[in-house]
Design an enzyme around this catalytic site. Sequence first.
Site, short mmCIF file in Angstrom:
data_model
loop_
_atom_site.label_atom_id
_atom_site.label_comp_id
_atom_site.label_asym_id
_atom_site.label_seq_id
_atom_site.Cartn_x
_atom_site.Cartn_y
_atom_site.Cartn_z
N TYR A 1 -4.25 9.45 -0.30
CA TYR A 1 -3.99 8.10 0.20
C TYR A 1 -3.20 8.16 1.50
O TYR A 1 -3.52 7.50 2.49
CB TYR A 1 -3.22 7.30 -0.86
N ASP B 1 0.82 -1.22 0.00
CA ASP B 1 0.00 0.00 0.00
C ASP B 1 0.85 1.27 0.00
O ASP B 1 0.35 2.35 -0.35
CB ASP B 1 -0.91 0.02 1.23
FE1 FEO Z 1 -4.26 -2.18 3.11
FE2 FEO Z 1 -4.75 -1.89 -0.27
O1 FEO Z 1 -4.89 -2.68 1.41
#
Ligand code: FEO
Length: 396
Positions: free
Chosen positions: A192, A164
């Site tokens: 993000y 991620d």
């Molecule tokens: Fe922590 Fe993209 O999953």
Amino acid sequence: MKPLEIAPGVYSVGVIDWNIRDFHGYSTYLGTTYNAFLIVDEKVTLIDTVKKGFEDELLENINQIIDPKKIDYVVSNHTEMDHSGGLPRVMHKIGEDKPVFCSKMGQKNLSKHFRQGFNLQAVDNLSELNIGKKTLTFLETRMVHWPDSMFSYLKEDRILFSSDGFGQHYATLERFDDQVDEGDLMYQAKKYYANILLLYSPLILKLIGKVQELGLEIEMICPDHGVFWRKDPGKIIQAYVDWAEQKPKRKAVVIYDTMWHSTEQMAEKIVDILGEEGVRAKPMHIRSCHRSEIITEVLDAGAVLVGSPTLNNGLFPTVSDILTYMKGLKPKNKVGAAFGSYGWSGEAVKLINRELEAMGFNLVDEGVRVQYVPDGDAFEACESLAKKVAAALPAE
Ligand code: FEO
């Protein structure tokens, strides 16, 4: 999304999820991708899988390169279901006895997600896996952002498969950073970070320090979401350092909700005065802006002001929502202030102050409360509040 050779014998075989708009509460207006990678070497190795429901496309992508049954190894960098949900189907296809390399916590967590007893092989931090001409090094990245998280580094091609880390929820056919709009990309990367990684900022600074100490040469960073960083991987690493350090900027986010526009009028007055004081200020009405967008703005703001009407002796529910969300993400180094209108009891400002203090924000004063509709005195109080916030922020 067709498979793409991103380095000799290294393929992107992941999928695009064009239509997802809510990723466990995070607004994904541009969709996302679930990236997976195939390395064709003496031991054919698959790095990560995809979300359940996308396995057919993953297997078809692999099939365009090699018969999936020829996969020898699977590496699971992260247990969360958007990357492991496809594991049962993949293992069924390639052979359930094939080793799945993961961190020690990954071994525990995968076994608690999938009860069918895969051949889970826990790897040590910095251990190497020889797959023929190429070598994978595993870096434990515990709590970035799950206990099981790890990165895998392909030494010969200098590619970091970062799970991620450095990801973006950004669905595009283009696979590389230099093929998409830089502003859009950096916004999605920042969003993000703000929503997934912010609370782990101290660990991220340590991790980046460790990677630098190890002297890993990185030519490309391949996260499990979004595009790959090949133009200048150092740029996104530096952005992570900046976001993790959370140095306050002369920027304010004025987060509010309103019932009959009184708290809204206060918010707008405060924003106007902040602007006059040279602060980049932005009002964010909670029911007009998704919480994940609000937190993206909070990330690099030096000040966070929160306004709420008093409803039933408490906070307006949407204000409770954003305060709860923000508190969990642990933003640091912020100046805070509260404001709001009320009818007869007026607890909201005190309740906001309590939450902002619990987050370690530096409150500029006790906040501004206005009964029913703001008048001249009330706007003066808002002006004074805005000026105190501006005075507490660093010069640009
Ligand atoms: Fe922590 Fe993209 O999953």
